[in-house]
Write an enzyme that holds these catalytic residues in place. Sequence first.
Site, PDB file in Angstrom:
ATOM      1  N   ASP A  71     122.884   8.522  27.197  1.00 48.09           N
ATOM      2  CA  ASP A  71     123.617   9.377  26.272  1.00 48.09           C
ATOM      3  C   ASP A  71     123.482   8.940  24.820  1.00 48.09           C
ATOM      4  OD1 ASP A  71     125.061   7.069  27.132  1.00 48.09           O
ATOM      5  OD2 ASP A  71     126.884   7.863  26.240  1.00 48.09           O
ATOM      6  N   LYS A 183     132.299  10.919  29.207  1.00 49.89           N
ATOM      7  CA  LYS A 183     132.435   9.542  28.750  1.00 49.89           C
ATOM      8  C   LYS A 183     132.933   9.504  27.313  1.00 49.89           C
ATOM      9  CE  LYS A 183     129.744   6.771  26.705  1.00 49.89           C
ATOM     10  NZ  LYS A 183     128.736   5.838  26.186  1.00 49.89           N
ATOM     11  N   GLU A 223     136.281   4.002  28.539  1.00 52.42           N
ATOM     12  CA  GLU A 223     135.456   2.874  28.083  1.00 52.42           C
ATOM     13  C   GLU A 223     135.979   2.256  26.787  1.00 52.42           C
ATOM     14  OE1 GLU A 223     130.869   1.767  26.679  1.00 52.42           O
ATOM     15  OE2 GLU A 223     131.348   3.823  27.232  1.00 52.42           O
ATOM     16  N   GLU A 225     135.151  -0.717  24.975  1.00 51.67           N
ATOM     17  CA  GLU A 225     134.201  -1.836  24.985  1.00 51.67           C
ATOM     18  C   GLU A 225     134.695  -2.976  24.103  1.00 51.67           C
ATOM     19  OE1 GLU A 225     129.545  -2.974  23.947  1.00 51.67           O
ATOM     20  OE2 GLU A 225     130.176  -0.879  23.881  1.00 51.67           O
ATOM     21  N   LYS A 265     134.769   2.057  32.566  1.00 52.43           N
ATOM     22  CA  LYS A 265     133.529   1.430  32.102  1.00 52.43           C
ATOM     23  C   LYS A 265     133.903   0.241  31.215  1.00 52.43           C
ATOM     24  CE  LYS A 265     128.975   2.271  30.090  1.00 52.43           C
ATOM     25  NZ  LYS A 265     127.973   3.249  29.666  1.00 52.43           N
ATOM     26  N   SER A 334     127.011   0.951  34.829  1.00 54.96           N
ATOM     27  CA  SER A 334     126.698   2.097  33.983  1.00 54.96           C
ATOM     28  C   SER A 334     125.928   1.532  32.803  1.00 54.96           C
ATOM     29  CB  SER A 334     127.975   2.809  33.522  1.00 54.96           C
ATOM     30  OG  SER A 334     127.656   3.888  32.657  1.00 54.96           O
ATOM     31  N   TYR A 396     125.804   2.950  18.010  1.00 60.36           N
ATOM     32  CA  TYR A 396     124.913   3.965  18.595  1.00 60.36           C
ATOM     33  C   TYR A 396     125.595   5.311  18.604  1.00 60.36           C
ATOM     34  CZ  TYR A 396     127.316   4.342  23.117  1.00 60.36           C
ATOM     35  OH  TYR A 396     128.217   4.583  24.122  1.00 60.36           O
TER      36      TYR A 396
END
Length: 396
Positions: A71, A183, A223, A225, A265, A334, A396
């Site tokens: 993605d 996501k 998610e 992170e 995630k 993932s 990203y």
Amino acid sequence: MASASLLKSSPVLDKSEWVKGQTLRQPSVSVVRCLPNAPSPLTIRAGSYADELVKTAKIVASPGRGILAMDESNATCGKRLASIGLENTEANRQAYRTLLVTVPGLGNYISGAILFEETLYQSTTDGKKIVDVLVEQKIVPGIKVDKGLVPLAGSNNESWCQGLDGLASRTAAYYQQGARFAKWRTVVSIPNGPTELAVKEAAWGLARYAAIAQDNGLVPIVEPEILLDGEHGIERTFEVAQKVWAEVFFYLAENNVLFEGILLKPSMVTPGAECKERNTPQQIADYTLKLLQRRIPPAVPGIMFLSGGQSEVEATLNLNAMNQSPNPWHVSFSYARALQNTCLKTWGGRPENVKAAQEALLIRAKANSLAQLGKYTGEGESEEAKKGMFVKGYVY
């Protein structure tokens, strides 16, 4: 390549359940009869997608399979292409994405693929819709729905994730296009605090997104992170992760999110990338599983770990270590770079290298499938697969 029996044993949704253009089901409603002096009846919206959400989550969290995260935004995909000397054009992005989704037998090891919006509506180079190609591979199509990170005012140079505006209409459209999960990625920086403001903002945004996604038929991947950036040790990561996941599940509950219909995630609990003390896969597994046991309800069907800049082999070894002992979840992967790195470099943008590149992706997918089952040995790995991919301040 896995046997046909393995492929057949994986639960799949019938293609008719998610083809483009199907009528979007209207949520059922029930009316609560009020007392005579009440101003008006109260209409309560019921969870019309609940059964489907649970079914989809179980398919993605099926034994021996995980998620291919493809993605990357067009800008980030351009950086990947630039690393092999290709210009960032739609044709080149299409060629690379076609290479990924058409790997023969990929569905034996991959249960879901996260797509960027362009890819969800894109066709392969030979004109087949990418969503259809994935479904034929018995891979559930997913979609990145966040709008990226921006500076969080009032914080210590931290970020928040935007994208809630218009999310309901976008997720409804993505469902009709064939997506069945979503996501949303936000980040927490340990060197910058993290401040209480940043943690609460991350948790609240994830919870609102998850509720909206479920309301429109998409299983939300949650998610937050915890970035690898920093010199901190594994104990500090563990401490921060406990705080973050406590906040996330508090707000998920506050927003009435169905836990059986989500996927997580998370980051693995590792030391900062610049920490001098390194930890073994078993130590990382111990800390990470302890975190899950303290913070994640058993109702959650799948824990799909991100790789976060680890090398391909490192990410696989750590996942394998986590699956050496019983736990109530499907502990899987993932991965983006940790699946694609060797594949991309093998391809190099040359048509004659497509088959070899696809074989490289299949090798990595199979290795992580074995790790999900706790059967990965690490034998025969290439030097390229052992190279770390951490990039300080990576976006990203």
